[in-house]
Design a protein around this motif. Structure first.
Motif, PDB file in Angstrom:
ATOM      1  N   GLN A   1       0.811  -1.205   0.000  1.00 56.07           N
ATOM      2  CA  GLN A   1       0.000   0.000   0.000  1.00 56.07           C
ATOM      3  C   GLN A   1       0.854   1.267   0.000  1.00 56.07           C
ATOM      4  O   GLN A   1       0.412   2.324  -0.438  1.00 56.07           O
ATOM      5  CB  GLN A   1      -1.003   0.015   1.160  1.00 56.07           C
ATOM      6  N   GLY A   2       2.097   1.189   0.436  1.00 58.70           N
ATOM      7  CA  GLY A   2       3.001   2.336   0.420  1.00 58.70           C
ATOM      8  C   GLY A   2       3.729   2.506  -0.897  1.00 58.70           C
ATOM      9  O   GLY A   2       3.887   3.614  -1.399  1.00 58.70           O
ATOM     10  N   THR A   3       4.187   1.400  -1.487  1.00 56.10           N
ATOM     11  CA  THR A   3       4.932   1.482  -2.745  1.00 56.10           C
ATOM     12  C   THR A   3       4.007   1.501  -3.960  1.00 56.10           C
ATOM     13  O   THR A   3       4.422   1.905  -5.041  1.00 56.10           O
ATOM     14  CB  THR A   3       5.927   0.314  -2.892  1.00 56.10           C
TER      15      THR A   3
ATOM     16  N   TYR B   1      -2.468  -2.575  -6.020  1.00 51.13           N
ATOM     17  CA  TYR B   1      -3.083  -2.182  -4.753  1.00 51.13           C
ATOM     18  C   TYR B   1      -4.336  -1.381  -5.068  1.00 51.13           C
ATOM     19  O   TYR B   1      -4.280  -0.351  -5.721  1.00 51.13           O
ATOM     20  CB  TYR B   1      -2.122  -1.362  -3.888  1.00 51.13           C
ATOM     21  N   TRP B   2      -5.479  -1.858  -4.598  1.00 54.27           N
ATOM     22  CA  TRP B   2      -6.775  -1.288  -4.936  1.00 54.27           C
ATOM     23  C   TRP B   2      -7.386  -0.485  -3.790  1.00 54.27           C
ATOM     24  O   TRP B   2      -8.554  -0.124  -3.854  1.00 54.27           O
ATOM     25  CB  TRP B   2      -7.724  -2.402  -5.356  1.00 54.27           C
ATOM     26  N   GLY B   3      -6.634  -0.224  -2.733  1.00 56.79           N
ATOM     27  CA  GLY B   3      -7.189   0.522  -1.604  1.00 56.79           C
ATOM     28  C   GLY B   3      -8.260  -0.292  -0.905  1.00 56.79           C
ATOM     29  O   GLY B   3      -8.112  -1.497  -0.715  1.00 56.79           O
ATOM     30  N   ILE B   4      -9.373   0.356  -0.549  1.00 59.04           N
ATOM     31  CA  ILE B   4     -10.430  -0.356   0.179  1.00 59.04           C
ATOM     32  C   ILE B   4     -11.438  -1.019  -0.753  1.00 59.04           C
ATOM     33  O   ILE B   4     -12.401  -1.615  -0.298  1.00 59.04           O
ATOM     34  CB  ILE B   4     -11.163   0.569   1.175  1.00 59.04           C
ATOM     35  N   ALA B   5     -11.220  -0.925  -2.048  1.00 55.39           N
ATOM     36  CA  ALA B   5     -12.125  -1.544  -3.024  1.00 55.39           C
ATOM     37  C   ALA B   5     -11.580  -2.911  -3.419  1.00 55.39           C
ATOM     38  O   ALA B   5     -10.588  -3.000  -4.142  1.00 55.39           O
ATOM     39  CB  ALA B   5     -12.261  -0.657  -4.250  1.00 55.39           C
ATOM     40  N   LYS B   6     -12.220  -3.956  -2.943  1.00 61.61           N
ATOM     41  CA  LYS B   6     -11.815  -5.302  -3.350  1.00 61.61           C
ATOM     42  C   LYS B   6     -12.131  -5.475  -4.833  1.00 61.61           C
ATOM     43  O   LYS B   6     -13.270  -5.281  -5.263  1.00 61.61           O
ATOM     44  CB  LYS B   6     -12.573  -6.355  -2.533  1.00 61.61           C
ATOM     45  N   PRO B   7     -11.113  -5.825  -5.643  1.00 63.16           N
ATOM     46  CA  PRO B   7     -11.387  -5.981  -7.074  1.00 63.16           C
ATOM     47  C   PRO B   7     -12.303  -7.173  -7.329  1.00 63.16           C
ATOM     48  O   PRO B   7     -12.183  -8.220  -6.693  1.00 63.16           O
ATOM     49  CB  PRO B   7     -10.002  -6.198  -7.684  1.00 63.16           C
ATOM     50  N   SER B   8     -13.235  -7.000  -8.266  1.00 63.36           N
ATOM     51  CA  SER B   8     -14.173  -8.069  -8.609  1.00 63.36           C
ATOM     52  C   SER B   8     -13.487  -9.087  -9.515  1.00 63.36           C
ATOM     53  O   SER B   8     -12.448  -8.814 -10.118  1.00 63.36           O
ATOM     54  CB  SER B   8     -15.391  -7.481  -9.321  1.00 63.36           C
TER      55      SER B   8
ATOM     56  N   TYR C   1      -5.941  -5.407  -1.518  1.00 65.79           N
ATOM     57  CA  TYR C   1      -6.947  -4.442  -1.082  1.00 65.79           C
ATOM     58  C   TYR C   1      -6.934  -4.427   0.444  1.00 65.79           C
ATOM     59  O   TYR C   1      -6.409  -5.337   1.090  1.00 65.79           O
ATOM     60  CB  TYR C   1      -8.340  -4.799  -1.619  1.00 65.79           C
ATOM     61  N   ARG C   2      -7.492  -3.385   0.997  1.00 66.61           N
ATOM     62  CA  ARG C   2      -7.549  -3.242   2.453  1.00 66.61           C
ATOM     63  C   ARG C   2      -8.967  -3.544   2.900  1.00 66.61           C
ATOM     64  O   ARG C   2      -9.909  -2.904   2.470  1.00 66.61           O
ATOM     65  CB  ARG C   2      -7.169  -1.828   2.863  1.00 66.61           C
ATOM     66  N   GLU C   3      -9.097  -4.564   3.755  1.00 64.13           N
ATOM     67  CA  GLU C   3     -10.399  -4.918   4.304  1.00 64.13           C
ATOM     68  C   GLU C   3     -10.564  -4.196   5.637  1.00 64.13           C
ATOM     69  O   GLU C   3      -9.745  -4.367   6.543  1.00 64.13           O
ATOM     70  CB  GLU C   3     -10.504  -6.429   4.497  1.00 64.13           C
ATOM     71  N   LEU C   4     -11.606  -3.392   5.722  1.00 69.67           N
ATOM     72  CA  LEU C   4     -11.871  -2.624   6.934  1.00 69.67           C
ATOM     73  C   LEU C   4     -12.879  -3.360   7.796  1.00 69.67           C
ATOM     74  O   LEU C   4     -13.909  -3.814   7.303  1.00 69.67           O
ATOM     75  CB  LEU C   4     -12.408  -1.239   6.576  1.00 69.67           C
ATOM     76  N   ARG C   5     -12.572  -3.445   9.092  1.00 62.38           N
ATOM     77  CA  ARG C   5     -13.492  -4.069  10.048  1.00 62.38           C
ATOM     78  C   ARG C   5     -13.462  -3.231  11.312  1.00 62.38           C
ATOM     79  O   ARG C   5     -12.614  -3.441  12.182  1.00 62.38           O
ATOM     80  CB  ARG C   5     -13.067  -5.489  10.357  1.00 62.38           C
ATOM     81  N   GLY C   6     -14.357  -2.262  11.390  1.00 67.35           N
ATOM     82  CA  GLY C   6     -14.365  -1.377  12.552  1.00 67.35           C
ATOM     83  C   GLY C   6     -13.084  -0.562  12.589  1.00 67.35           C
ATOM     84  O   GLY C   6     -12.726   0.090  11.616  1.00 67.35           O
ATOM     85  N   GLU C   7     -12.388  -0.632  13.711  1.00 67.31           N
ATOM     86  CA  GLU C   7     -11.127   0.103  13.840  1.00 67.31           C
ATOM     87  C   GLU C   7      -9.937  -0.694  13.309  1.00 67.31           C
ATOM     88  O   GLU C   7      -8.844  -0.166  13.208  1.00 67.31           O
ATOM     89  CB  GLU C   7     -10.900   0.480  15.303  1.00 67.31           C
ATOM     90  N   ASP C   8     -10.168  -1.954  13.006  1.00 63.64           N
ATOM     91  CA  ASP C   8      -9.094  -2.806  12.492  1.00 63.64           C
ATOM     92  C   ASP C   8      -9.184  -2.883  10.968  1.00 63.64           C
ATOM     93  O   ASP C   8     -10.246  -2.735  10.382  1.00 63.64           O
ATOM     94  CB  ASP C   8      -9.208  -4.228  13.056  1.00 63.64           C
ATOM     95  N   ASP C   9      -8.059  -3.135  10.370  1.00 65.46           N
ATOM     96  CA  ASP C   9      -8.053  -3.403   8.940  1.00 65.46           C
ATOM     97  C   ASP C   9      -6.943  -4.385   8.643  1.00 65.46           C
ATOM     98  O   ASP C   9      -6.040  -4.595   9.442  1.00 65.46           O
ATOM     99  CB  ASP C   9      -7.916  -2.128   8.115  1.00 65.46           C
ATOM    100  N   GLU C  10      -7.076  -5.022   7.493  1.00 63.23           N
ATOM    101  CA  GLU C  10      -6.107  -6.036   7.091  1.00 63.23           C
ATOM    102  C   GLU C  10      -5.913  -5.945   5.587  1.00 63.23           C
ATOM    103  O   GLU C  10      -6.872  -5.770   4.838  1.00 63.23           O
ATOM    104  CB  GLU C  10      -6.646  -7.413   7.475  1.00 63.23           C
ATOM    105  N   VAL C  11      -4.656  -6.041   5.149  1.00 64.03           N
ATOM    106  CA  VAL C  11      -4.379  -6.055   3.716  1.00 64.03           C
ATOM    107  C   VAL C  11      -4.440  -7.505   3.258  1.00 64.03           C
ATOM    108  O   VAL C  11      -3.755  -8.369   3.794  1.00 64.03           O
ATOM    109  CB  VAL C  11      -2.994  -5.433   3.412  1.00 64.03           C
ATOM    110  N   LYS C  12      -5.301  -7.748   2.269  1.00 59.94           N
ATOM    111  CA  LYS C  12      -5.499  -9.071   1.713  1.00 59.94           C
ATOM    112  C   LYS C  12      -5.271  -9.025   0.208  1.00 59.94           C
ATOM    113  O   LYS C  12      -5.156  -7.943  -0.365  1.00 59.94           O
ATOM    114  CB  LYS C  12      -6.932  -9.557   1.978  1.00 59.94           C
ATOM    115  N   PHE C  13      -5.228 -10.185  -0.411  1.00 61.62           N
ATOM    116  CA  PHE C  13      -5.104 -10.206  -1.866  1.00 61.62           C
ATOM    117  C   PHE C  13      -6.040 -11.246  -2.461  1.00 61.62           C
ATOM    118  O   PHE C  13      -6.470 -12.179  -1.775  1.00 61.62           O
ATOM    119  CB  PHE C  13      -3.657 -10.449  -2.314  1.00 61.62           C
TER     120      PHE C  13
END
Length: 189
Positions: A109-111, A125-132, A175-187
């Protein structure tokens, strides 16, 4: 009809030779990266140089090639985000030209590794939008590759970067999966 990109010209005061058109970073082409391997936000150049305010629009997406003045280069590398040409190597050995952000943060997400092809850019890297599945399928079709052909993929800058990122490995489209105050980078692939 799509709106035409702004055509702004930047004339570096310390440089000789032809002027350079500012471009949106997402419109950079392989030819742009081959001719100028490092691009910087136009407003950052204006901030750290004697460029007149009217010479550059304050559009945050505009980039210009890295100026050649050594003192300015040092300030830009220390204080700004640059886009550097990078070499990507797919699992099947196929090479691609691309770019990556320098000094934008850690991890994918940084590079923000991005292939730059004649047919357009491919972001990993798609940010918070999980690619379809359809979006990913279109990327594989454009590249003429399958998930097994591409991943794992490595990338690294192919220009010298003082204290810059060394590159990394890609397992898919992140993409970044948001869950409340937590988030996780997934692919996904």
């Amino acid at each position: 009809m799509p709106e035409a990109a702004p055509r702004l010209t930047w004339i570096p005061k310390a440089a000789e030779g032809p002027t350079v058109d500012a471009k949106k970073y997402f419109r950079l082409t392989p030819a742009d990266l081959l001719e100028h391997p490092i691009w910087v936000l136009a407003m950052d150049v204006a901030t750290f140089s004697d460029t007149e305010e009217d010479d550059l629009d304050d559009d945050t997406g505009l980039v210009v090639p890295l100026p050649s003045a050594p003192g300015l280069v040092e300030q830009l590398f220390e204080n700004c985000i640059c886009y550097a040409r990078a070499r990507f190597v797919a699992a099947n050995g196929r090479s691609f030209v691309g770019m990556m952000k320098c000094w934008g943060g850690e991890g994918v997400q940084g590079t923000h590794p991005t292939l730059v092809t004649d047919g357009g850019q491919v972001d990993f890297y798609w940010g918070i939008a999980k690619p379809s599945a359809e979006q990913i399928g279109a990327v594989y079709e454009r590249l003429g590759a399958s998930p097994g052909d591409l991943f794992p993929m490595t990338y690294q800058p192919d220009v010298p970067l003082p204290d810059g990122p060394s590159g990394g490995d890609l397992e898919g489209f992140y993409y970044r999966e948001l869950r409340g105050e937590d988030d996780e980078v997934k692919f996904v692939r």
